[in-house]
Write an enzyme that holds these catalytic residues in place. Structure first.
Site, mmCIF file in Angstrom:
data_model
loop_
_atom_site.group_PDB
_atom_site.id
_atom_site.type_symbol
_atom_site.label_atom_id
_atom_site.label_comp_id
_atom_site.label_asym_id
_atom_site.label_seq_id
_atom_site.Cartn_x
_atom_site.Cartn_y
_atom_site.Cartn_z
ATOM 1 N N GLU A 195 0.813 -1.218 0.000
ATOM 2 C CA GLU A 195 0.000 0.000 0.000
ATOM 3 C C GLU A 195 0.845 1.266 0.000
ATOM 4 O O GLU A 195 0.571 2.214 -0.722
ATOM 5 C CB GLU A 195 -0.928 0.030 1.229
ATOM 6 N N ASP A 216 -2.271 -4.418 3.628
ATOM 7 C CA ASP A 216 -2.462 -4.699 5.057
ATOM 8 C C ASP A 216 -3.515 -5.775 5.281
ATOM 9 O O ASP A 216 -4.473 -5.897 4.515
ATOM 10 C CB ASP A 216 -2.893 -3.416 5.792
ATOM 11 N N ASP A 264 -6.170 -6.223 7.047
ATOM 12 C CA ASP A 264 -7.429 -5.865 7.677
ATOM 13 C C ASP A 264 -8.453 -5.743 6.557
ATOM 14 O O ASP A 264 -8.140 -5.992 5.388
ATOM 15 C CB ASP A 264 -7.316 -4.571 8.497
ATOM 16 N N GLU A 266 -9.848 -3.240 5.132
ATOM 17 C CA GLU A 266 -9.511 -2.235 4.127
ATOM 18 C C GLU A 266 -8.385 -2.727 3.232
ATOM 19 O O GLU A 266 -8.432 -2.577 2.002
ATOM 20 C CB GLU A 266 -9.121 -0.929 4.825
ATOM 21 N N TYR A 293 1.908 -3.979 13.258
ATOM 22 C CA TYR A 293 0.796 -3.259 12.629
ATOM 23 C C TYR A 293 0.011 -2.465 13.664
ATOM 24 O O TYR A 293 -0.320 -2.974 14.739
ATOM 25 C CB TYR A 293 -0.115 -4.260 11.917
ATOM 26 N N ARG A 348 -3.032 -0.893 13.473
ATOM 27 C CA ARG A 348 -4.504 -0.855 13.507
ATOM 28 C C ARG A 348 -5.000 -2.206 14.015
ATOM 29 O O ARG A 348 -5.119 -3.161 13.251
ATOM 30 C CB ARG A 348 -5.078 -0.549 12.125
ATOM 31 N N HIS A 369 -5.300 -9.697 14.974
ATOM 32 C CA HIS A 369 -3.895 -9.318 14.966
ATOM 33 C C HIS A 369 -3.314 -9.421 16.365
ATOM 34 O O HIS A 369 -4.006 -9.673 17.335
ATOM 35 C CB HIS A 369 -3.738 -7.874 14.479
#
Length: 930
Positions: A13, A99, A101, A103, A327, A329, A374
């Site tokens: 990303e 990532d 997640d 998103e 990570y 988030r 996570h």
């Protein structure tokens, strides 16, 4: 391996990850960044013409056919997508390493849809950017998780439907340009509700007595507070309701008079009147906090580092991309086995074996809608780097946040803090009526083993409580036993007031949203940023204060979209999105129920709510009652206070009060603008009346303009005091059918007062000067007009498109044409530095014909005609220099010609050096082509 067929393309990303990941993967891989999202739903106005009237025309989503979205590549990403397609042509495999997640999964899916690869595709995921993690990830790939993609798509479509259906209602009924959102509107409501509590709060006062005591024959003294009077507990702040009423049972409300009598009596009691009645000692244990999640990191960064949520996430992103932390988030508090071992061994090495418990500590998240996908946020790697080890690589905020994360992680695996807490009660026999025997209490904690506190201690949102707790933990009480006689050394009455609920800070709002299950870790920072950017909330210190606009918007949503801003309903939507992500719920079925409603339960959907709104009274929605005949209204140009019942009129009957002359009662309600610096909880009826009185006084007539005959008045406005003219009402014109014509109202001249002017002393002459602005100063040699104007950033001159700042507002009236030309003769300054007035004017130069002035520059005084600058010599005095001497200096400078500087030569050499590698680049490109 040379670039070409067989090389594997990895797409991440962020560009910040490219270099480090490429170095870990080696030459067989080429790493590129998508730079975030590449596709999204377009605005309906951006749809192709043939689609605007079709099923995608309203939302870019076909709600009637499975909620099919219409995605387009973002305009600023088309070049990037084309570049990725070119690189994909020469690749043997595609690794989507966005990532892990929802998103990130959706970005990977969009890349797949846009690039349409013909080579094998693998989904590569990792939680940290270290060599071991990246190499593990590339060897342990998976398919794209369509359930996660569905959950993120549902969220995006849901937000589009919510915003596009509800926002237009706000535009029509409150103000143009407003927005509503599934999470932002609920967050705004939370801030507004807290302010309503503060507005309704009634302060209550209560007193107690603080005293210093010492055992007979001893020197060590301790402090205790009054806790009981004649067997009843003394009321404290928690015993009062928000309306100021005493609600506690079997409590006595000590007022100032009683507190002072008790203090005086305690100081005058005889021997044996004061004694210890009870001593209790209990063991004290305190456990460390769990490792950081996204929300707790934002909270602690706010408390300890004074970082905003947005900034803390920005810094954490840099640390993650740099390979320093995992990570960022996540709402998980779990640590991997490797991380547990790393934290425990580091604690043992730094603090000793006794600081590490026998077994690792494992934490379970107890917050609504928590996901354990996570790890917690922790230092990256299987062996943590201490802050000292990264000090050479990290600076400022980056270092401070890394240190915070390291401390929290290591402390989470350390032993409990241990100690003991002692509580002492003592009584004093007084001769005071209604307080013949009073009780004092004192407590103190002694930490005998610091445990995790040696590494880290969590902050507190309530600073007063934090200080009190810290003081109690440091307080040591003398060894006492029941029956020991005491002497009173000091006794003083102490007054207190109950405090309204504290406003939310960014930290406490994040905490409250998390506890209610509203939003997700990745959305907290952007949500708080959005409600501030939209003008619903502003910061006052660290506190979040709602605007009156937020009150109006929240009221409309509560009364007409109550379910959409209901906390439980919003949290249930998050739970449903989790179920979609887990494959337990179908995306289309859920969207149908949300938008069209559920026939089985007769629950209304969003479409029906919007279609059946009925008549909304826009004026009523934007009215906030203050009481005593005062209201705040949110108008088109901002909030204002209005008197609904004029002074002298009974609020209940509407009749004139006795002795009131009807001629003195205004026929139209009085209004006054509310300045931005008055928070809603300070806008009491009394404060509103003050504003009305001030507005009446400020709106004084200064006189008439001799040229137009119009009245000139001075007023206090939302953006400060100003003067304006009163225009006559236009004569009504009728159409052929006899109806009045719509005529655009003329705007009166208006001007703000200068900063050094006072509304109470301004006169007509000054007001007319202000209204004459902008003032024409004159024209230059080419006939271009120069004007003096007052703008948003201060006073300035304007000549065509060339603007020059002035030093003071008074110059707008005083500056001459020669002075203005002298300012324009100088090189234009960059930035917002104001143009300095010349030290002396020397007249026109005989060679250039331009005005010559003496200026004070960075390296001393100099003369200039706007084209040539000449520094004054040591013997030249700027105050007494003659025009002839000035012209002579300029002539000498012109004769010398431009100065050749070595620095310029170096720059040229640098540019030449930089261009040299172009040959190598051409060679490399040729090799690749071959």
């Amino acid at each position: 391996m040379a670039a070409g067929k067989g090389r594997k393309l990895v797409i991440v990303e962020s560009p910040g990850k490219v270099k480090s990941i490429a170095s870990y993967l080696g030459g067989d891989y080429e790493v590129e960044a998508s730079i975030g999202h590449i596709r999204d739903l377009p605005n309906p106005s951006e749809l192709p013409a043939e689609m605007k009237k079709g099923p995608f025309g309203k939302f870019a989503v076909d709600v009637d056919h499975g909620f099919e979205p219409y995605y387009v590549v973002d305009a600023d990403k088309r070049k990037k997508v084309a570049e990725l397609k070119r690189k994909l042509k020469d690749a043997s495999e595609l690794y989507l390493a966005t990532d892990e997640d929802r998103e990130g999964e959706a970005i990977a899916w969009h890349l797949l849809e846009a690039l349409k690869p013909r080579v094998p595709v693998k989904r590569m995921v990792f939680h940290e950017i270290t060599r071991e993690a990246i190499q593990r990830a590339v060897n342990d790939t998976r398919e794209i998780d369509q359930d996660l993609v569905d959950a993120q798509e549902t969220r995006r479509i849901l937000d589009r439907l919510y915003g596009y259906e509800v926002s237009p209602v706000l535009w029509r009924k409150v103000r143009q340009g407003l927005s509503a959102g599934r999470v932002q509107s609920v967050a705004t409501r939370m801030v507004v509700e807290r302010e309503r509590e503060r507005m309704a709060f009634v302060r209550a006062s209560y007193w107690d007595v603080e005293g210093d005591f010492t055992p007979d024959g001893a020197t060590q003294q301790f402090t205790a507070r009054l806790s009981g009077v004649d067997g009843a507990r003394v009321a404290t702040g928690r015993d009062f309701a928000d309306d100021g009423r005493l609600t506690g049972r079997n409590v006595v409300h000590v007022d100032e008079a009683l507190a002072r009598r008790i203090a005086e009596a305690c100081l005058s009691v005889g021997q044996g009147a004061t004694r210890v009645t009870d001593v209790q000692e209990k063991p004290y244990t305190r456990r460390p906090s769990a490792p950081f999640t996204t929300s707790t990191l934002q909270q602690e960064a706010s408390r300890k580092l004074r970082m905003s949520s947005k900034n803390s996430m920005r810094v954490a992103q840099r640390l993650y991309e740099g390979g320093f932390i995992t990570y960022m988030r996540t709402d998980s508090t779990t640590l991997s086995d490797a991380a547990l071992t790393a934290a425990r061994s580091q604690a043992r090495d730094l603090y000793g074996a006794e600081y590490v418990p026998d077994a690792p500590r494992r934490y379970e998240k107890k917050v609504k809608n928590a996901q354990e996908a996570h790890e917690a946020i922790r230092p990256a790697g299987d062996r943590f780097r201490t802050p000292a080890m990264v000090a050479g690589q990290l600076r400022g905020e980056d270092y401070a946040l890394y240190e915070l994360i390291w401390k929290r992680t290591v402390a989470s695996q350390m032993a409990d803090a241990r100690g003991s807490t002692a509580t002492v009660k003592l009584s004093v026999d007084t001769a005071v009526e209604s307080a013949r025997q009073v009780e004092f209490s004192a407590s103190g904690t002694v930490i005998t083993f610091k445990g995790f506190l040696a590494a880290y201690e969590e902050g507190r949102d309530d600073e007063a409580l934090a200080r009190a707790d810290a003081a109690a933990e440091e307080r040591r009480l003398p060894r006492l036993s029941s029956g020991v006689a005491l002497q009173v050394v000091r006794a003083e009455a102490d007054g207190h007031e109950t405090a309204p609920p504290a406003r939310y800070t960014e930290a406490t709002l994040v905490k409250a949203m998390e506890e209610k299950g509203i939003g997700r870790p990745s959305t907290y920072a952007s949500t708080i940023g959005t409600i501030q950017d939209r003008g619903y909330v502003y910061s006052k210190g660290q506190a979040l204060v709602p605007t009156w606009l937020a009150f109006a918007v929240t009221r409309l949503l509560e009364e007409h979209f109550s379910e959409l801003v209901d906390y439980e309903f919003t949290a249930s939507m998050e739970e449903d999105l989790d179920r979609i992500a887990g494959g337990e719920l179908a995306r289309v079925d859920w969207l149908k129920r949300f938008y069209f409603g559920d026939e089985a339960s007769t629950a209304e959907g969003l479409k029906e709510l919007v279609d059946d709104l009925g008549e909304i009274d826009a004026r009523e929605i934007s009215t906030i009652p203050l009481g005593d005949g005062m209201v705040v209204r949110v108008g088109r140009y901002g909030p204002y206070v209005e008197e609904t019942a004029p002074h002298g009129v009974d609020l209940e009957t509407g009749e004139l009060a006795a002795g009131t002359d009807a001629a003195e009662v205004p026929t139209t309600p009085r209004r006054a603008t509310i300045n931005d610096d008055i928070p809603p909880d300070e806008m009491t009826p009394a404060r509103a009346r003050e504003l009305l009185e001030a507005a009446a006084d400020d709106g004084k007539v200064l006189g008439r303009d001799p040229e137009t005959g119009r009245e000139i008045i001075a007023r206090a406005g939302r953006y400060g005091p100003y003067v304006t003219e009163v225009l006559p009402e236009p004569e009504p014109e009728l159409t052929a059918s006899g109806k009045p014509k719509k005529v655009a109202k003329a705007k009166p001249r208006t001007a703000s007062l200068f900063k050094d002017m006072d509304l109470g002393t301004i006169d007509l002459e000054t007001a007319l000067q202000l209204l004459s602005l902008p003032r024409v100063v004159g024209t230059d040699a080419d006939g271009v007009e120069i004007t003096a104007q007052n703008g948003r950033y201060g006073p300035y001159l304007k000549k065509g498109t060339d603007s020059r700042s002035l030093q003071s507002e008074q110059q707008l009236f005083d500056i001459t044409l020669d002075q203005a030309l002298a300012i324009y003769a100088q090189p234009k300054q960059r930035g917002r530095g104001a143009a300095t007035a010349p030290l002396k004017e020397l007249g026109e130069d005989p060679v250039s014909g331009k005005p010559v002035v003496v200026k004070d520059g960075r390296f001393g005084a100099y003369v200039t005609d706007g084209e040539t600058n000449a520094t004054l010599r040591k013997d030249d005095d700027p105050a007494t220099i003659t025009p002839e001497r000035g012209f002579e200096l300029l002539a000498e400078k012109r004769a010398k010609g431009p100065t050749t500087r070595k620095r310029a030569t170096k720059k040229t050499a640098k540019r030449a050096t930089k261009k040299a590698p172009a040959k190598r680049a051409t060679k490399k490109a040729t090799t690749k082509k071959a």
